[in-house]
Design an enzyme around this catalytic site. Sequence first.
Site, PDB file in Angstrom:
ATOM      1  N   MET A  77       2.288   1.874   3.314  1.00  0.00           N
ATOM      2  CA  MET A  77       3.380   0.952   3.620  1.00  0.00           C
ATOM      3  C   MET A  77       3.456  -0.201   2.619  1.00  0.00           C
ATOM      4  O   MET A  77       2.570  -0.387   1.786  1.00  0.00           O
ATOM      5  CB  MET A  77       3.207   0.399   5.035  1.00  0.00           C
ATOM      6  CG  MET A  77       3.253   1.460   6.127  1.00  0.00           C
ATOM      7  SD  MET A  77       2.949   0.792   7.772  1.00  0.00           S
ATOM      8  CE  MET A  77       4.397  -0.251   8.010  1.00  0.00           C
ATOM      9  N   HIS A  78       4.528  -0.962   2.745  1.00  0.00           N
ATOM     10  CA  HIS A  78       4.708  -2.270   2.102  1.00  0.00           C
ATOM     11  C   HIS A  78       4.959  -2.231   0.599  1.00  0.00           C
ATOM     12  O   HIS A  78       5.285  -3.262   0.009  1.00  0.00           O
ATOM     13  CB  HIS A  78       3.504  -3.197   2.361  1.00  0.00           C
ATOM     14  CG  HIS A  78       2.995  -3.224   3.750  1.00  0.00           C
ATOM     15  ND1 HIS A  78       3.797  -3.463   4.836  1.00  0.00           N
ATOM     16  CD2 HIS A  78       1.739  -3.020   4.251  1.00  0.00           C
ATOM     17  CE1 HIS A  78       3.069  -3.427   5.947  1.00  0.00           C
ATOM     18  NE2 HIS A  78       1.827  -3.148   5.614  1.00  0.00           N
ATOM     19  N   ASP A 233       2.226   5.293   7.247  1.00  0.00           N
ATOM     20  CA  ASP A 233       1.012   6.109   7.384  1.00  0.00           C
ATOM     21  C   ASP A 233       0.358   5.989   8.746  1.00  0.00           C
ATOM     22  O   ASP A 233      -0.047   7.000   9.344  1.00  0.00           O
ATOM     23  CB  ASP A 233       0.006   5.792   6.268  1.00  0.00           C
ATOM     24  CG  ASP A 233      -0.258   4.304   6.092  1.00  0.00           C
ATOM     25  OD1 ASP A 233       0.285   3.477   6.862  1.00  0.00           O
ATOM     26  OD2 ASP A 233      -1.012   3.956   5.164  1.00  0.00           O
TER      27      ASP A 233
END
Length: 479
Positions: A77-78, A233
């Site tokens: 992520m991110h 995830d």
Amino acid sequence: MFIGLDLGTSGLKGVLIDGGQAIRAEATAPLDVSRPHDGWSEQDPGSWLRAADRVMRELGSQADLSGVRGIGLSGHMHGATLLDAGHHVLRPCILWNDTRSHREAAELDADPRFREVTGNIVFPGFTAPKLAWVRNNEPEVFARTALVLLPKDYLRLWLTGDAVAEMSDAAGTSWLDTGRRDWDDGLLAATHLTRENMPRLVEGSEVSGVLRDDLAGQWHLPKGVVVAGGGGDNAASAVGVGVVKAGEAFVSLGTSGVLFAASDAYQPDAASAVHTFCHALPKTWHQMGVILAATDALNWFGRVVERKPAQLTAELGELQAPGRTLFLPYLGGERTPHNDAAVRGSFLHLDHATDRASMTRAVLEGVTHAFRDSFDALIGTGTRIERLIAVGGGSRSDYWVKAIATSLGMPIQIPAAGDYGGAFGAARLGMMAATGAGAEVATAPQIARSIEPDMNLAPAFAEAHARYRDAYAALKGRA
């Protein structure tokens, strides 16, 4: 049949499951991370596409893919993947564990709208402060940025030609109204962006697009294979292990560490540094505590002493009470509960008797204490944890799992042989999108055994955790 692709930090994994959810093939392609400066962590998005092609071809060498109906995506992520108007990558992706934007994160977090709308602190690892950093430090790149995608969604763009994100991953950007499950125009404007710079949003179990015909031909898939929204995830892993209802939780011992609890309501508590995100399924959310270095800490120590992590843990024998030596696993800062990008790891109380085994135990115990921090933070928000499953590479160590069970004071279930991580959860989401099935697909795995806490050692772990918290406080006091 259905395929799940999980874009991890160190590799891309693919699994093929049949209609009964049995795994028929699996493959992995490694990925590299670049760390050009302290606190930086980057990856070449082109390497994700090459890895996906390699994995798909390997799956095709193991099984007939002509019956595939859906593909699901999972990913770290991110990450900030910046594209120009022609969808060309402008710079390496800034990853989730990159902390260079800590000043920008603090500035955005000082605006009360961010916590009010997203339900979360603006962490340095989130996407919005990364864009603020690019604007401040690479203005020519920012000026050319037409589209911002999360890592797995760049993979989707290549697979389908569609710029789409889903709720669980989008919730980690600091631009999503997590309760309403939509981009927030005011938060985008605060980082000089608009909806035109963002992908369309779908739920994780919905169809996001259709696989390109040329790729279907190369990989011997039929035309018309749908690609599901998928999940970040951890949300995808939760679907993989059946953590989709309140009271269910998992502890993930991967590169990072995660304590993830499903919720049937949106109940944020940003000040606790607990993450409150959308789940990958409609009308569900989740809360989690995040440790930036879990197996990453053991891998680091293994490189230093030139031993593989499995060799280090094999030397330990039965679980022991924590020794005087402490390890703070903050190799690249920490999230829950500290929100501290600047703190770094430390060994404390080394003496002449300290040997490799005692240092290994200290590393495992340090990560265990960090999980206890997250557990306390989640419980403090009113989150219920009634069933806890262990996933991730570190869960292969009974010593480590028993230490965590003892520290938390509750049993931890170990799934039977099989991979129930992000790739498997992504494949389940691909099944939902292709068939119209719902959360009933996300059943819990068969449990091989339950690792019980050693209540005789519980007081020693509690005392060591208190010393660990004091050590962090002292470290902050000297900063």
